[in-house]
Write a protein that holds these residues in place. Structure first.
Motif, PDB file in Angstrom:
ATOM      1  N   LYS A 105      52.189  42.748  42.245  1.00 26.81           N
ATOM      2  CA  LYS A 105      51.625  43.628  41.215  1.00 26.81           C
ATOM      3  C   LYS A 105      52.448  43.456  39.948  1.00 26.81           C
ATOM      4  O   LYS A 105      53.666  43.293  40.057  1.00 26.81           O
ATOM      5  CB  LYS A 105      51.728  45.088  41.648  1.00 26.81           C
ATOM      6  N   PRO A 106      51.941  43.534  38.769  1.00 26.42           N
ATOM      7  CA  PRO A 106      50.483  43.622  38.512  1.00 26.42           C
ATOM      8  C   PRO A 106      49.814  42.265  38.755  1.00 26.42           C
ATOM      9  O   PRO A 106      50.393  41.232  38.448  1.00 26.42           O
ATOM     10  CB  PRO A 106      50.434  44.022  37.034  1.00 26.42           C
ATOM     11  N   PHE A 107      48.633  42.337  39.258  1.00 23.33           N
ATOM     12  CA  PHE A 107      47.938  41.087  39.632  1.00 23.33           C
ATOM     13  C   PHE A 107      46.779  40.818  38.684  1.00 23.33           C
ATOM     14  O   PHE A 107      46.328  41.701  37.951  1.00 23.33           O
ATOM     15  CB  PHE A 107      47.406  41.207  41.073  1.00 23.33           C
ATOM     16  N   SER A 108      46.343  39.579  38.731  1.00 24.76           N
ATOM     17  CA  SER A 108      45.139  39.221  37.959  1.00 24.76           C
ATOM     18  C   SER A 108      43.935  39.452  38.859  1.00 24.76           C
ATOM     19  O   SER A 108      43.917  39.031  40.025  1.00 24.76           O
ATOM     20  CB  SER A 108      45.241  37.749  37.550  1.00 24.76           C
ATOM     21  N   ASN A 109      42.964  40.164  38.363  1.00 23.40           N
ATOM     22  CA  ASN A 109      41.756  40.477  39.171  1.00 23.40           C
ATOM     23  C   ASN A 109      41.138  39.219  39.743  1.00 23.40           C
ATOM     24  O   ASN A 109      40.780  39.146  40.915  1.00 23.40           O
ATOM     25  CB  ASN A 109      40.720  41.202  38.320  1.00 23.40           C
ATOM     26  N   GLN A 110      40.999  38.202  38.867  1.00 20.00           N
ATOM     27  CA  GLN A 110      40.341  36.969  39.267  1.00 20.00           C
ATOM     28  C   GLN A 110      41.097  36.309  40.425  1.00 20.00           C
ATOM     29  O   GLN A 110      40.506  35.821  41.375  1.00 20.00           O
ATOM     30  CB  GLN A 110      40.279  36.011  38.067  1.00 20.00           C
TER      31      GLN A 110
END
Lengths: 122, 911, 92
Positions: A105-110
């Motif tokens: 985290k934080p992560f990329s949604n894609q």
């Protein structure tokens, strides 16, 4: 894709965002908020992919992961580990325990969507 | 019965043997075959020149009169030799490095190569030694007459006729010839007389064998065994003296210990004739053993003599008369030869030592002050020295003989041994002070020595002539001019003291007092200071260092002529050539640098004494400066070395302690480091969690056109909340960090804690919907030192935790305040799930959520309790979780009441 | 035993020897008792003396030997130096 995804995460906001992006991709999403509940849920239903946060109340994500991967009935379920610590040590612990993917985290949604698609397809 | 002729013949044969031994040893050593002569055994035996006829015959006499007292004469030297490492080793080292030729030379050299000091020491030595030589002559003469006559009263040890002075003359003459032959053959760079030493060693053996033989004979033949000897009634009389172990015992032990170092002949044998420092190691125990053996039978001989010889016998001749009484002629002859040996060895060595002192310290300075008749001829100084030494020996023995003649019919000589001891004991303060005390100065040594000797002469030497015609008896009874305080044997009313102890205390007391006082008052000259350092630190500074302080220059030719005059052509040539080689030059003449001049002066000092050598070298020197700075540096260096080595041991202990402390500190640092890592990791986690929400929703908002406006609004709301959460988190971290470091912008003031609590409860009412809150105040209004907003923050934190975590069906909260032991106490009790005992302490650490079963986003980052505790600590209060009593958790806050807080030092310091 | 200990022991031996052979101690042994037929005081004085000698000999071998290291010796001394002394340092 209509994979069934179980999210184990104690942050309600993250559960909401993950549910939103995965639903948008056609997944069937359900969520639990602590470690104990994950194991309970797995007894009744079997998701295609498990998204597992490390810092869970009642049972940590690593404990849950270990139990899953040592249980012959559950070990086939692909697990994607989510962590906010992002340290190399955690990544190694996760890999040693048999995690199939590791996302900080934080992560990329894609990125999360791609990985889950890959895990569900494999 | 022995005829005079047999005795005479034996004596002459023995003398011939001595000549032969001396001659052979001299020839051998000249060829470089040192062999036995150069051995620790011979060295040790030669030291026993200490045992003169005075001890050979007189010890038994002393034992017969005063019991064990005779042992003191040997116990003193025994102690000095047992402790050889501390005094004798230093003397021998200094003697070797500085080429010391006599005790006068050593003292003079130490105090700036002073000529006047050397003259004074020489005069004292001559005054003290001449009567001692006379004593030996008398002993030989008397014993000869006793052993050769063997009739009438001679069996009582008293010669029938008057002392035959002719015997004394021939003995003196024979000794003079021997001494001149073997004692003045050459002027060596080192005053080694191998022939003399060999002869002395042989005589030492003869002395010992003679005394042991007569002792064994007396104990086992006459008495029939050791217990039998002590069963004789005479034994009780001899040993009865209860006053034996008094002041006189101490004085005699001290005196004999002093004499073994200060007697000119002992210094000659022990220091000047020493060829190898390691011989001292053997002498350190072998010489005491020699003394032990030679005195082993003294007491039995005295007892048996008293018991078996007729009354009126002379105890001083028991050694001789006991065998004679039993017709043991051969044994008597052996004893006579033993006594002869002890007398002659003393005479020979003493006259050599004195002749060196007289020629070096009196004749040479006079010759140097006389106007030069012609340019120096090669070896002229050497010839002058040899001649003056030979004449000195003759004169000294003549003086001794004259003294012997003058006092032949009186008993004045009997006490001469101890008087001489006390005389040379005057050297002790200057000698010891010179070896161990940097500030000891020439003026101090001179004045102390002079004062001590005058007192000694007045209180001890003068009274020995009492009864003669020269000195009126009234002097001793009434004092000079009738002044009772100045009576020689009762100075200033010190009556009733043993005359020897009396003289020793006064003379040495005045000697030491003057020496110390004048040394402290009068400053040293640079050369004195240099010599003091070189002597005292002889084990640290080789004498070559001298070149570091004295810068001198001279023409090499002048130096060569000088060396030739003193050493002769051959030796001077060798000396110069060897040094040139050492300098790395192929030439036979060395560079006349400072170092060479210092070396040359030391070599010359071996021949003519340090003072004269310095005077002679100075005559050809063209420039001389003594570097005081260098000297001071040297003194500092050596003192620093001593201090450092002492500090070093101390330091190594300190280092161990420091190392342990460092290890502990390191462990603490590691723990702190791990805590810091842990903390950062926690902070990272706490920041990343809201960041993850923010990023995720931002991406959704960015990517999606298909969002409803309601969805967009909701997602933006979430993002907004998460940023607030982030801000709160960062504020808390900073707050905690400040609290922990004590950097706060608020100070403690008197506040009403009950009022603060009430306000906090009120604030929390809003969130406490559905929770039963019960408040009980038993404390009333209380005044504590604190900050009201901060204290409210603590209470709010506790109350809100209790509300939020209370997930029971009927949530209850009880807030109870009271006063216990001068402290304001607030308990916040809920009926929630409680806290696992394992987590009791952990909940107060940062980011702990051990107890949290709730969703974290509704709480803080887990810093609340840590902050609350830090705030309370700042107010001298505490925050604890009380042991679980049933359902729920109970937190307790305590704060000291104001009057109590005032007494606490911390509050006083900060208030 | 290190040489420093031997040195200190030598000092102690000398001091104790001196004290043991002086009045405060000696009169203690001056009493009418005989040992092997000899008066106690005689046995004590000579016994202490012999003990001093024996201990001094024992210690003397534990003190360091002197090794001459002068470089500026005259010819007569060089013979003296070339003896068969064992090597060893000279502690100051």
């Amino acid at each position: 894709m209509s994979a069934r995804v179980l999210i184990a995460e104690d942050e309600p906001n993250l559960v909401e965002s993950l549910s939103f992006i995965l639903s948008r991709e056609g997944c069937e999403v359900s969520a639990v908020f602590d470690g104990e509940s994950v194991l309970e849920r797995l007894r009744t239903e079997r998701p295609d992919v498990l998204v597992l946060d490390v810092m869970l109340p009642r049972r940590t994500g690593f404990e849950v992961l270990k139990l899953i991967k040592t249980d012959p009935g559950l070990s086939a379920i692909p697990v994607m580990v989510l962590t906010a610590k992002g340290q190399e040590r955690d990544r190694r612990t996760a890999e040693d325990l048999g995690a199939d993917a590791f996302v900080t985290k934080p992560f990329s949604n894609q990125d999360v969507v791609d990985r889950i698609k890959r895990l569900a397809g494999g | 019965m022995l005829s005079a002729n047999i005795v005479l013949f034996t004596a002459l044969a023995y003398v011939a043997l001595l000549f032969l031994v001396a001659f052979v040893s001299d020839v051998r050593s000249r060829k470089g075959w040192l062999g036995l002569v150069h051995s620790p055994l011979v060295y040790t035996l030669s030291i026993s020149v200490y045992c003169t006829s005075w001890t050979f015959y007189g010890a038994v006499g002393s034992a017969a009169r005063s019991g064990l007292e005779f042992a003191t004469i040997y116990l003193g030297p025994t102690l000095v030799f047992v402790g050889w490492w501390f005094l004798l080793r230093k003397l021998v080292r200094i003697g070797r490095i500085h080429r010391t030729s006599s005790i006068g030379d050593l003292i003079s050299s130490r105090y700036g190569k002073s000529t006047s000091l050397a003259v004074l020491v020489t005069l004292i030595a001559v005054i003290g030694t001449t009567p001692y030589i006379a004593l030996q002559l008398k002993a030989v003469t008397a014993s000869f007459q006793v052993v050769a006559e063997a009739t009438g009263t001679s069996l009582l040890g008293i010669p029938t006729r008057d002392i035959d002075i002719r015997t004394g003359f021939w003995v003196a003459a024979g000794m003079a010839v021997f001494t001149i032959l073997f004692g003045t053959r050459n002027i060596d760079a080192n005053e080694h007389h191998h022939g003399v030493v060999a002869a002395i060693a042989l005589e030492a053996l003869v002395k010992l064998v003679a005394l042991l033989a007569v002792g064994l004979y007396v104990v086992f033949w006459i008495a029939g065994g050791v217990p039998e000897v002590f069963r004789l009634p005479a034994a009780a009389t001899v040993l009865q003296g209860s006053e034996t172990f008094g002041a006189r015992w101490v004085a005699l032990t001290f005196l004999s210990a002093t004499a073994i170092v200060c007697l000119p002949r002992q210094f000659q044998i022990t220091v000047v004739e020493n060829a190898d420092e390691n011989h001292l190691r053997t002498a350190g125990w072998l010489f005491p053993l020699y003394l032990f053996l030679i005195s082993l039978f003294t007491l039995p001989i005295a007892i048996v003599g008293l018991a078996t010889l007729p009354p009126g016998s002379n105890p001083d001749m028991f050694v001789l008369t006991l065998p004679m009484l039993h017709d043991q002629s051969a044994l008597a002859l052996l004893v006579f030869i033993g006594g002869f040996s002890s007398a002659t060895s003393m005479v020979i060595v003493a006259s050599i030592a004195l002749s060196i002192m007289v020629s070096n310290h009196i004749v040479m300075p006079i010759a140097l002050r006389l106007p030069r008749r012609s340019a120096g001829v090669s070896g002229d100084v050497k010839t002058l020295l040899l001649v003056s030494r030979r004449i000195s020996i003759g004169v000294i023995l003549l003086l001794g003989f004259a003294y012997f003649v003058a006092s032949a019919q009186s008993d004045a000589l009997a006490s001469m041994g101890l008087i001489a001891f006390a005389g040379v004991a005057q050297f002790l303060p200057s000698l010891i002070g010179g070896l161990y005390w940097y500030q000891a100065s020439k003026a101090g040594a001179f004045v102390g020595l002079l004062g001590g000797v005058l007192v000694w002469g007045y209180t001890l030497l003068l009274p020995s002539f009492e009864g003669g015609s020269v000195i009126p008896a009234s002097l001793f009874q009434e004092g000079p001019w009738g002044i009772a305080d100045l009576r020689p044997q009762a100075l200033f009313g010190t009556e009733g003291v043993d005359p020897l102890v009396h003289s020793l205390v006064w003379s040495l007391g005045i000697n030491v007092a003057l020496f110390v006082l004048v040394s402290l008052v009068r400053d040293q000259k640079p050369l004195e200071r240099l010599q003091a350092t070189l002597f005292i630190d002889v084990f640290r500074n080789p004498a070559d260092n001298e070149a570091r302080f004295i810068r001198r220059s001279a023409a090499i030719d002048d130096l060569y002529i000088l060396a030739q005059r003193i050493l002769g052509t051959d030796q001077a040539y060798r000396l110069f050539r060897d040094f040139a080689r050492q300098q790395g030059s192929r030439d036979s003449l060395p560079q006349p640098d400072t170092e060479f001049i210092a070396h040359l002066e030391r070599q010359l000092a071996g021949g003519i004494g340090a003072a004269s050598a310095r005077v002679m070298v100075s005559q050809v020197i063209t420039g001389e400066t003594i570097s005081l700075d260098e000297l001071m540096r040297l003194v500092d260096e050596t003192q620093q070395v001593i201090e450092y080595s002492q500090q070093l041991e101390h330091k190594s202990q300190e280092l161990q302690i420091t190392a342990r402390q460092l290890r502990e500190a390191n462990e603490r640092l590691r723990a702190l480091d791990a805590q810091k890592d842990d903390f950062l990791s926690q902070v990272s986690h706490e920041v990343r969690t809201p960041m993850a929400s923010i990023r995720s929703f931002s991406e959704i908002l960015l990517s999606g056109d298909d969002l409803t406006s309601e969805q967009s609004k909701r997602f933006l709301g979430i993002i907004h909340n998460e940023t607030l959460r982030l801000t709160r988190l960062l504020d808390e971290i900073l707050d905690l960090s400040h609290l922990e470091r004590g950097e706060l912008n608020w100070s403690l003031r008197p506040i009403d804690a009950s009022a603060v609590l009430a306000r906090a409860v009120e604030t929390c009412q809003g969130m406490a919907a559905g929770v039963t809150v019960e408040v009980r105040n038993d404390a009333g209004s209380v005044e504590v030192l604190g900050h009201s907003d901060r204290l409210a923050q603590v209470f709010i934190n506790l109350i809100s935790n209790a509300i939020k975590h209370n997930t029971g069906a009927d949530p209850r909260l009880s807030i109870h305040s009271t006063i216990i032991d001068g402290r304001f106490v607030v308990d916040v009790q809920d009926n929630g799930p409680g806290i696992d005992p394992a987590d009791r302490e952990r909940i107060f650490s940062k980011f702990s959520r051990a107890w949290s079963t709730d969703r974290p986003s509704t709480t803080g980052a887990g810093l609340g309790l840590a902050i609350s505790r830090a705030i309370l600590r700042r107010m001298n209060g505490t925050l604890d979780l009380l042991p679980a009593t049933g359902q729920g958790a109970c937190f307790r806050v305590t704060l000291p009441l104001r009057q109590n807080a005032d007494q606490s030092p911390r509050a006083a310091a900060e208030g | 035993m290190t040489w420093k200990k031997a040195r200190d022991a030598t000092l102690v031996l000398t001091v104790v020897g001196a004290l043991g052979l002086l009045p405060p101690v000696l009169p203690f042994f001056d009493r009418p008792v005989t040992v092997f037929g000899m008066p106690l005081i005689v046995v004590y004085v000579f016994g202490a003396w012999l003990a001093l000698i024996v201990l001094a000999r024992w210690l003397s071998n534990r003190l360091p030997r002197h090794v001459a290291r002068e470089t500026t010796l005259g010819p007569a001394d060089e013979d003296a130096v070339s003896g068969d002394r064992p090597p060893g340092g000279e502690p100051g």
